[in-house]
Design a protein around this motif. Structure first.
Motif, mmCIF file in Angstrom:
data_model
loop_
_atom_site.group_PDB
_atom_site.id
_atom_site.type_symbol
_atom_site.label_atom_id
_atom_site.label_comp_id
_atom_site.label_asym_id
_atom_site.label_seq_id
_atom_site.Cartn_x
_atom_site.Cartn_y
_atom_site.Cartn_z
ATOM 1 N N CYS A 13 0.833 -1.210 0.000
ATOM 2 C CA CYS A 13 0.000 0.000 0.000
ATOM 3 C C CYS A 13 0.865 1.256 0.000
ATOM 4 C CB CYS A 13 -0.927 0.023 1.204
ATOM 5 S SG CYS A 13 -2.288 -1.124 1.110
ATOM 6 N N VAL A 14 1.847 1.300 0.878
ATOM 7 C CA VAL A 14 2.717 2.471 0.986
ATOM 8 C C VAL A 14 3.535 2.649 -0.298
ATOM 9 C CG1 VAL A 14 4.691 3.432 2.241
ATOM 10 C CG2 VAL A 14 2.795 2.393 3.490
ATOM 11 N N ILE A 15 4.056 1.559 -0.840
ATOM 12 C CA ILE A 15 4.845 1.648 -2.073
ATOM 13 C C ILE A 15 3.964 2.075 -3.246
ATOM 14 C CG2 ILE A 15 6.196 0.320 -3.746
ATOM 15 C CD1 ILE A 15 7.253 -1.320 -1.387
ATOM 16 N N LEU A 16 2.736 1.580 -3.311
ATOM 17 C CA LEU A 16 1.819 1.971 -4.385
ATOM 18 C C LEU A 16 1.490 3.454 -4.305
ATOM 19 C CD1 LEU A 16 0.070 1.100 -6.783
ATOM 20 C CD2 LEU A 16 -1.730 0.547 -5.159
ATOM 21 N N ILE A 17 1.261 3.966 -3.112
ATOM 22 C CA ILE A 17 1.004 5.396 -2.954
ATOM 23 C C ILE A 17 2.206 6.205 -3.407
ATOM 24 C CG2 ILE A 17 0.655 7.212 -1.225
ATOM 25 C CD1 ILE A 17 -1.085 5.165 0.311
ATOM 26 N N ALA A 18 3.410 5.763 -3.046
ATOM 27 C CA ALA A 18 4.629 6.463 -3.460
ATOM 28 C C ALA A 18 4.791 6.429 -4.987
ATOM 29 C CB ALA A 18 5.844 5.851 -2.784
ATOM 30 N N CYS A 19 4.496 5.285 -5.602
ATOM 31 C CA CYS A 19 4.611 5.177 -7.063
ATOM 32 C C CYS A 19 3.644 6.122 -7.773
ATOM 33 C CB CYS A 19 4.343 3.743 -7.521
ATOM 34 S SG CYS A 19 5.665 2.599 -7.183
ATOM 35 N N VAL A 20 2.430 6.209 -7.274
ATOM 36 C CA VAL A 20 1.449 7.094 -7.893
ATOM 37 C C VAL A 20 1.855 8.555 -7.717
ATOM 38 C CG1 VAL A 20 -0.943 7.881 -7.746
ATOM 39 C CG2 VAL A 20 -0.438 5.452 -7.758
ATOM 40 N N MET A 21 2.351 8.893 -6.539
ATOM 41 C CA MET A 21 2.734 10.282 -6.274
ATOM 42 C C MET A 21 3.986 10.708 -7.045
ATOM 43 S SD MET A 21 0.408 11.443 -4.351
ATOM 44 C CE MET A 21 1.094 12.969 -3.773
ATOM 45 N N MET A 22 4.853 9.760 -7.395
ATOM 46 C CA MET A 22 6.092 10.087 -8.093
ATOM 47 C C MET A 22 5.934 10.171 -9.605
ATOM 48 S SD MET A 22 8.861 7.898 -5.914
ATOM 49 C CE MET A 22 10.143 8.156 -7.117
ATOM 50 N N GLN A 23 4.779 9.813 -10.129
ATOM 51 C CA GLN A 23 4.602 9.883 -11.576
ATOM 52 C C GLN A 23 4.607 11.332 -12.033
ATOM 53 O OE1 GLN A 23 1.243 7.688 -12.968
ATOM 54 N NE2 GLN A 23 2.196 5.742 -12.490
ATOM 55 N N PRO A 24 5.280 11.599 -13.148
ATOM 56 C CA PRO A 24 5.331 12.979 -13.641
ATOM 57 C C PRO A 24 3.961 13.465 -14.092
ATOM 58 C CG PRO A 24 6.674 11.512 -15.022
ATOM 59 C CD PRO A 24 6.062 10.683 -13.947
ATOM 60 N N ALA A 25 3.710 14.749 -13.872
ATOM 61 C CA ALA A 25 2.438 15.353 -14.273
ATOM 62 C C ALA A 25 2.433 15.582 -15.773
ATOM 63 C CB ALA A 25 2.235 16.662 -13.543
#
Length: 79
Positions: A13-25
């Motif tokens: 869960c924590v890693i998935l949240i980090a992956c989504v937040m790190m995606q470029p806009a």
């Protein structure tokens, strides 16, 4: 079994949240995009490269792990 799946689930869960937040806009600053909501880019064939491609793959993998672990938790907790 539940005691081993739950910590794995929380880590994913924590890693998935980090992956989504790190995606470029994807910034589209033209007026048509503001009116249509960017629907014109929905079917555009632009291949992700570099960091963007890695983040898309990581998000897909961790999303699938999240789904599988959630189903496993439901199964283990019901039996």
């Amino acid at each position: 079994m539940y005691n081993t799946i739950m910590p794995l689930f929380l880590i994913v869960c924590v890693i998935l949240i980090a992956c989504v937040m790190m995606q470029p806009a994807k910034n589209d600053n033209d007026a048509m995009s503001a009116l249509t909501g960017g629907a014109g880019d929905l079917f555009s064939r632009r291949k992700a490269r570099g960091f963007e491609a890695v983040m898309q793959i990581a998000t897909t993998i961790f999303g699938a792990l999240f789904f599988i672990l959630a189903l496993a938790l439901v199964y283990v907790s019901s039996h």
